[in-house]
Design a protein around this motif. Structure first.
Motif, PDB file in Angstrom:
ATOM      1  N   THR A 187      30.555  21.525  -6.311  1.00  0.00           N
ATOM      2  CA  THR A 187      30.749  22.973  -6.270  1.00  0.00           C
ATOM      3  C   THR A 187      30.893  23.447  -4.832  1.00  0.00           C
ATOM      4  N   ASP A 188      31.860  24.314  -4.589  1.00  0.00           N
ATOM      5  CA  ASP A 188      32.056  24.869  -3.254  1.00  0.00           C
ATOM      6  C   ASP A 188      30.905  25.821  -2.938  1.00  0.00           C
ATOM      7  N   PRO A 189      30.241  25.655  -1.769  1.00  0.00           N
ATOM      8  CA  PRO A 189      29.105  26.523  -1.430  1.00  0.00           C
ATOM      9  C   PRO A 189      29.467  27.999  -1.412  1.00  0.00           C
ATOM     10  N   TRP A 190      30.702  28.327  -1.011  1.00  0.00           N
ATOM     11  CA  TRP A 190      31.093  29.736  -0.945  1.00  0.00           C
ATOM     12  C   TRP A 190      31.122  30.378  -2.325  1.00  0.00           C
ATOM     13  N   SER A 191      31.443  29.582  -3.354  1.00  0.00           N
ATOM     14  CA  SER A 191      31.438  30.153  -4.703  1.00  0.00           C
ATOM     15  C   SER A 191      30.020  30.541  -5.112  1.00  0.00           C
ATOM     16  N   LEU A 192      29.026  29.773  -4.675  1.00  0.00           N
ATOM     17  CA  LEU A 192      27.634  30.103  -4.980  1.00  0.00           C
ATOM     18  C   LEU A 192      27.193  31.359  -4.236  1.00  0.00           C
TER      19      LEU A 192
END
Length: 236
Positions: free
Chosen positions: A86-91
């Motif tokens: 998972t891309d950290p920015w999406s979190l």
């Protein structure tokens, strides 16, 4: 219906509900963040427009549900590769959406408490100050959502540069307004109009993201127990 399409429709529904709720508040005469309002004026507005204020608040639980579906759809359905982490920015973006829902629940609860206080002619000034502060600080979570999901979208190639630029500009305006929100308690935030501009850009940004989700083709179904096309071609 694919979850991507559902998330896109949820994003559109979220925008529609926000617009309707704000029209109800404006029609009832509820002060905007750029207007100075005394406790007496607030009491008068609530006394004459209590029905519209309650209806606007009643619409928002659905808005928060739709916002959550939309944000999860962006994070899950627009990943470049389901096998990658998972891309950290999406979190970051998802956290911003969830936090703005939590904080705005407090905003709406305070507005309903103002209705009760106005009816009993007690505590209006204090509750109005709390409402103003919560409303102002909530904008930092809108900025967080815009920042995270804009960075995620541009990194994965899911959105265009203008779309990401709109999100980052809106995030900047909202964050600046949230930072100066303490000066709006008992007065008017000097950057209130910038916050309004950021909020309008936020709505445009959501609509653009929703269109991307709706247009995204559904993932091909893989029958359990059978290899997919890619695996079959590799084995031959």
């Amino acid at each position: 219906m694919s979850f991507s399409r559902l998330a896109g429709i949820a994003g559109m529904g979220f925008v529609v509900i926000l617009i309707v709720a704000n029209l109800l508040l404006t029609t009832a005469g509820f002060p905007t963040p750029s207007e100075i309002a005394s406790p007496d004026e607030i009491t008068t507005v609530i006394a004459t427009g209590a029905g519209s204020l309650r209806l606007a608040s009643a619409l928002l639980p659905m808005a928060w549900l739709l916002a959550t579906i939309f944000a999860v759809g962006v994070c899950v359905c627009l990943r470049r590769d389901e096998r990658t982490r998972t891309d950290p920015w999406s979190l970051v973006g998802l956290a911003g959406v969830l936090m703005q829902s939590v904080v705005f629940t407090s905003v709406e609860a305070t507005r309903l408490a103002l209705t009760s206080a106005a009816q009993h002619d007690s505590g209006v000034a204090g509750l109005w100050g709390l409402y103003t502060a919560l409303f102002g600080f909530n904008q930092v979570f809108l900025a967080t959502a815009l920042l995270g999901l804009s960075m995620f979208g541009i990194r994965t190639g899911a959105i265009a540069r203008w779309h990401a630029g709109t999100g980052l500009l809106a995030a900047t305006l909202l964050f600046a307004t949230a930072t100066t929100s303490p000066y709006g308690v008992g007065s008017v935030n000097p950057l209130a109009l910038l916050g309004l501009a950021g909020w309008l850009l936020w709505l445009i940004w959501i609509v653009a993201y929703s269109i991307i989700l709706i247009r995204r083709p559904p993932e091909p179904a893989v029958t359990p127990g059978r290899p997919d096309t890619a695996a079959a071609s590799t084995s031959t």
